[in-house]
Scaffold this motif. Structure first.
Motif, PDB file in Angstrom:
ATOM      1  N   VAL A 172     -78.777 -54.058  35.006  1.00 53.07           N
ATOM      2  CA  VAL A 172     -79.069 -54.668  34.060  1.00 53.07           C
ATOM      3  C   VAL A 172     -79.385 -56.060  33.702  1.00 53.07           C
ATOM      4  O   VAL A 172     -80.138 -56.633  33.346  1.00 53.07           O
ATOM      5  CB  VAL A 172     -77.356 -54.723  33.376  1.00 53.07           C
ATOM      6  CG1 VAL A 172     -77.394 -55.037  32.361  1.00 53.07           C
ATOM      7  CG2 VAL A 172     -77.180 -53.420  33.189  1.00 53.07           C
ATOM      8  N   TYR A 220     -72.164 -53.925  33.972  1.00 52.87           N
ATOM      9  CA  TYR A 220     -72.542 -52.578  33.460  1.00 52.87           C
ATOM     10  C   TYR A 220     -71.009 -51.846  33.673  1.00 52.87           C
ATOM     11  O   TYR A 220     -70.582 -50.641  32.550  1.00 52.87           O
ATOM     12  CB  TYR A 220     -72.632 -52.034  35.053  1.00 52.87           C
ATOM     13  CG  TYR A 220     -73.660 -50.274  34.436  1.00 52.87           C
ATOM     14  CD1 TYR A 220     -74.255 -50.521  33.993  1.00 52.87           C
ATOM     15  CD2 TYR A 220     -72.611 -49.036  35.462  1.00 52.87           C
ATOM     16  CE1 TYR A 220     -74.754 -48.473  33.401  1.00 52.87           C
ATOM     17  CE2 TYR A 220     -72.497 -47.857  34.841  1.00 52.87           C
ATOM     18  CZ  TYR A 220     -73.842 -47.321  34.211  1.00 52.87           C
ATOM     19  OH  TYR A 220     -74.208 -46.222  34.191  1.00 52.87           O
ATOM     20  N   LEU A 275     -77.557 -50.775  29.327  1.00 54.50           N
ATOM     21  CA  LEU A 275     -78.641 -50.855  29.914  1.00 54.50           C
ATOM     22  C   LEU A 275     -79.789 -49.614  29.685  1.00 54.50           C
ATOM     23  O   LEU A 275     -80.997 -50.340  29.740  1.00 54.50           O
ATOM     24  CB  LEU A 275     -78.456 -49.874  31.927  1.00 54.50           C
ATOM     25  CG  LEU A 275     -79.571 -49.277  32.292  1.00 54.50           C
ATOM     26  CD1 LEU A 275     -80.161 -51.253  32.460  1.00 54.50           C
ATOM     27  CD2 LEU A 275     -79.056 -49.171  33.862  1.00 54.50           C
ATOM     28  N   LYS A 279     -76.982 -49.647  39.882  1.00 56.22           N
ATOM     29  CA  LYS A 279     -76.428 -50.309  37.595  1.00 56.22           C
ATOM     30  C   LYS A 279     -76.710 -51.370  37.522  1.00 56.22           C
ATOM     31  O   LYS A 279     -76.637 -52.014  36.471  1.00 56.22           O
ATOM     32  CB  LYS A 279     -75.380 -49.088  37.081  1.00 56.22           C
ATOM     33  CG  LYS A 279     -76.289 -47.463  37.408  1.00 56.22           C
ATOM     34  CD  LYS A 279     -77.331 -46.748  36.513  1.00 56.22           C
ATOM     35  CE  LYS A 279     -77.453 -45.687  37.142  1.00 56.22           C
ATOM     36  NZ  LYS A 279     -78.523 -45.419  36.091  1.00 56.22           N
TER      37      LYS A 279
END
Ligand code: F3S
Length: 388
Positions: free
Chosen positions: A101, A51, A59, A97
């Motif tokens: 992903v 990320y 993403l 996050k």
């Protein structure tokens, strides 16, 4: 570019929107580079996984895709160990996050090994066509194994993983694998370890740019070759190199030293990169450690307690297979993390000076972690960590 009927139908959207989009990427790349056709691949290795590097846009794009890999495909390192991220003091927002992903790639059928050393996991043989994207893995596949891959971008490697093919141009063609420069090395020390080859690669990459070097005067083993290629891919754009008497294609091209520009690199130049400066932390495993490298580290750390943070990185599969060595290493206080590395994780951004045993990390740590990087042999790294 000639397409088969099946490839035409993918391009026309008859197999769904995502496959159409991915086929458009492959045909676009193939057209730009003059490919005449597509070639089936044995495996893919997909970058664009941290990320830290792909951010929100990446993403979103991944989440919008609806397809599944049709050949074995492995993900590149992500920004944290998927299990021990809290211990790495990763920010929980970043972790959330990053896990999104990872889920997006899992849905696409990409194996979540998160490593730049896929050759320790997937069988890869001489002459195989691949679509790999991490630069050190590409260099190892082409040079050490004699497989054939261009350096793919994240999207083109993902497209190849789903479609099972890649455009046939560049390093997929034998005529593009000839050396373009001869690097003669003088005075290779007997104890030259992977770090020495990383330093040699740092110098050689700056000289060669995007030419294919043919080395003479060195006798590297597999781990040394791994570090040599990784460093040249970082300071230059080297995706393939040959070493006389060592790498599988060197024999085919050895006559070609005649007429090539010759450059000399002396051992004293390589040694000048090892400055022995004090550091705040040590990071080892760029590219990810092999089982042999873990064994060396376990031996060096035996009976020692580290006084500085020591981060060691390897593929999860390798860590699980070598759990006894990892247990011995971690008894010293050093940590062996999977899925990530000192460059793509934000974890090492908190240090000012980091010692590495890798020419590639030497090149990337300053820009990616904002820290001064110092190269040391593996022994020096451990001595630096263990002496109070
Ligand atoms: Fe691998 Fe990270 Fe180095 S991806 S080659 S350990 S920069």
């Amino acid at each position: 570019m000639h397409l088969t009927a099946e490839e035409e139908s993918l391009l026309n959207g008859e197999e769904g929107e995502t496959r159409q989009q991915l086929m458009e990427i492959l045909v676009g790349v193939g057209t730009v580079f003059g490919a005449e056709e597509m070639v089936p691949i044995r495996s893919a290795q997909v970058s664009g996984a941290s990320y830290k590097t792909i951010g929100e846009w990446g993403l979103k794009w991944l989440s919008s895709l609806d397809a599944h890999a049709s050949v074995p495909a492995i993900l590149n390192p992500v920004g944290m160990d998927r299990i021990r991220w809290e211990e790495m003091e990763i920010d929980p927002d970043f972790a959330t996050k990053q896990l999104e992903v990872i889920s997006a790639y899992e849905r696409l059928g990409i194996r979540l090994e998160c490593t730049c050393t896929p050759y320790y996991l997937n069988i890869t043989e001489y002459g195989d066509h691949l679509a790999w994207s991490e630069s050190s893995a590409v260099s190892y596949a082409n040079s050490v194994i004699g497989a054939r891959t261009n350096r793919e971008g994240g999207p083109s490697a993902l497209a190849a993983a789903v479609i099972g093919k890649t455009p046939k141009y560049g390093l997929h063609l034998i005529e593009n694998r000839r050396p373009g420069i001869h690097i003669r090395v003088e005075g290779e020390p007997k104890e030259a370890d992977a770090a020495w080859y990383g330093a040699l690669g740092s110098l050689a990459g700056k000289i060669t740019g995007n030419r294919i070097p043919l080395f003479s005067g060195i006798r590297p083993g597999r781990d040394q070759l791994k570090n040599l290629g990784a460093a040249m891919a970082a300071t230059g754009a080297v995706a393939l190199y040959h070493v006389q008497g060592i790498t599988p294609e060197a024999r085919i091209f050895s006559y070609s030293t005649r007429g090539l520009e010759e450059v000399l690199i002396g051992a004293d130049e390589v040694a000048s990169l090892f400055t022995g400066e004090d550091v705040d932390a040590i990071a080892i495993g760029c590219p990810h450690c092999s089982p042999d490298e873990l064994m060396t580290l376990a031996d060096l750390l035996n009976g020692c307690v580290v006084h500085k943070p020591v981060y060691i990185f390897a593929a999860r599969d390798v860590i699980e297979r070598e759990f006894e060595l990892v247990r011995k290493i971690e008894q010293s206080g050093a940590r062996v993390y999977a899925d990530t590395c000192m460059v793509v994780s934000p974890a090492l951004e908190r240090y000012d000076r980091i010692m590495v045993n890798s020419g590639k990390a030497l090149a990337y740590v300053p820009t990616m972690c904002g820290a001064r990087a110092v190269i040391g042999s593996t022994k020096e790294c451990i001595r630096m960590a263990c002496i109070p």
